[in-house]
Design a protein around this motif. Structure first.
Motif, short mmCIF file in Angstrom:
data_model
loop_
_atom_site.label_atom_id
_atom_site.label_comp_id
_atom_site.label_asym_id
_atom_site.label_seq_id
_atom_site.Cartn_x
_atom_site.Cartn_y
_atom_site.Cartn_z
N ARG A 54 14.79 43.44 82.18
CA ARG A 54 16.00 44.28 82.38
C ARG A 54 15.84 45.10 83.68
O ARG A 54 14.93 45.27 84.29
N CYS A 55 16.97 45.42 84.31
CA CYS A 55 17.10 46.24 85.47
C CYS A 55 18.53 47.10 85.33
O CYS A 55 19.07 47.23 84.05
N GLY A 56 18.67 47.76 86.23
CA GLY A 56 19.88 48.67 86.09
C GLY A 56 21.07 48.20 86.96
O GLY A 56 20.99 47.38 87.55
N GLY A 57 22.07 48.97 87.13
CA GLY A 57 23.30 48.68 87.85
C GLY A 57 24.26 49.59 87.74
O GLY A 57 24.34 50.45 86.86
N THR A 58 25.41 49.59 88.74
CA THR A 58 26.34 50.74 89.05
C THR A 58 27.55 49.94 89.12
O THR A 58 27.76 49.34 89.94
N VAL A 118 33.75 54.38 87.88
CA VAL A 118 33.29 53.79 89.04
C VAL A 118 32.75 54.80 89.74
O VAL A 118 33.62 56.11 89.91
N ALA A 119 31.48 54.71 90.43
CA ALA A 119 30.65 55.69 91.11
C ALA A 119 31.28 55.83 92.58
O ALA A 119 31.73 54.82 93.14
N GLN A 120 31.53 56.99 93.00
CA GLN A 120 31.79 57.18 94.41
C GLN A 120 30.60 57.07 95.23
O GLN A 120 29.37 57.72 94.63
N LEU A 121 30.63 56.71 96.49
CA LEU A 121 29.66 56.53 97.40
C LEU A 121 29.66 57.92 98.25
O LEU A 121 30.58 58.56 98.53
N ALA A 122 28.24 58.35 98.34
CA ALA A 122 27.91 59.65 98.94
C ALA A 122 28.35 59.52 100.37
O ALA A 122 28.17 58.32 101.19
#
Length: 239
Positions: A54-58, A118-122
């Motif tokens: 298992r891993c993470g993701g965005t 959806v994540a926004q980029l910093a």
């Protein structure tokens, strides 16, 4: 009469203290709430048939999950039976296909048939900044750990011979003290505004022994996580 004045003084002091403390606490409370919402953009990537790998993701776009390239063993080994599954926090899952990837930055895009926030980029990231890491360490899905950015630098990772090409291009590298372990790879690193600042790719475990009592060494261990920084992520995504 004297007791009445004492009561007034205590009441005034309490009002002043309340208004003085609230502004200091508000950013942290708000930051934690925003980071929790950012976790809604996160997924678990299962890269083995038994679901143990298992891993993470965005989510970085509709139907597009950003993760670590080295997490995708089954998609990369050429097996016709290979399957990588992506699972959201609410239990939905989808088989993933490999989209774009950047071996030298240890990044990859998985294409999935799933809706997701959806994540926004910093815009940037700085040393000392509070961050939240989302992943699946030790098989525990959607675990969130908090820390600070300990280092921001431009460089490349040095690998074992079998993975000599992965992550060896020049890139922005973040070191963080948020609890990081196997299963955090590919997971998103978020700032207090809920924006993506990095993708976890490595861990550094430092162990040492201190003999405070003669003949009885006391073993200690510290773990640091390393992430590909948002500057490199932005280059990979063309943003």
């Amino acid at each position: 009469m004297r007791q009445w004045w004492v009561g007034v003084v205590i009441w005034v002091f309490g009002v002043v203290l309340t208004f003085a403390v609230q502004p200091a606490l508000a950013p942290d409370i708000e930051g934690r709430a925003q980071a929790a919402r950012a976790a809604q953009a996160s997924v678990v990537v299962k890269s083995s048939q038994d679901g143990e790998g298992r891993c993470g993701g965005t989510f970085v776009a509709a139907g597009a999950v950003l993760t670590a390239y080295h997490c995708l063993g089954n998609l990369l080994n050429g097996s016709s039976s290979a399957a990588v599954l992506v699972e959201t926090a609410d239990g939905r899952s989808s088989r993933a296909t490999l989209g774009q990837y950047w071996v030298g930055w240890d990044l990859a895009i998985l294409v999935v048939d799933l809706p997701g926030r959806v994540a926004q980029l910093a815009p940037d990231v700085a040393v000392g900044e509070a961050v939240w890491l989302v992943g699946a360490p030790a098989g525990e899905n959607f675990m969130v750990s908090k820390g600070v950015v300990s280092q921001v630098r431009v460089g490349a990772f040095v690998n074992e011979p079998k993975t000599v090409l992965i992550g060896t291009d020049q890139q922005q590298i973040l070191a963080v003290d948020a609890l990081t372990w196997q299963g955090n790879s590919g997971g998103g690193l978020f700032n207090q505004d809920g924006q993506l600042v990095g993708v976890a790719v490595r861990i550094l475990v430092v162990s040492w022994a201190s003999s405070k009592t003669p003949g009885e060494p006391l073993f200690r261990q510290a773990t640091y996580g390393y992430a590909v920084g948002v500057d490199t992520i932005r280059k990979a995504l063309g943003r």
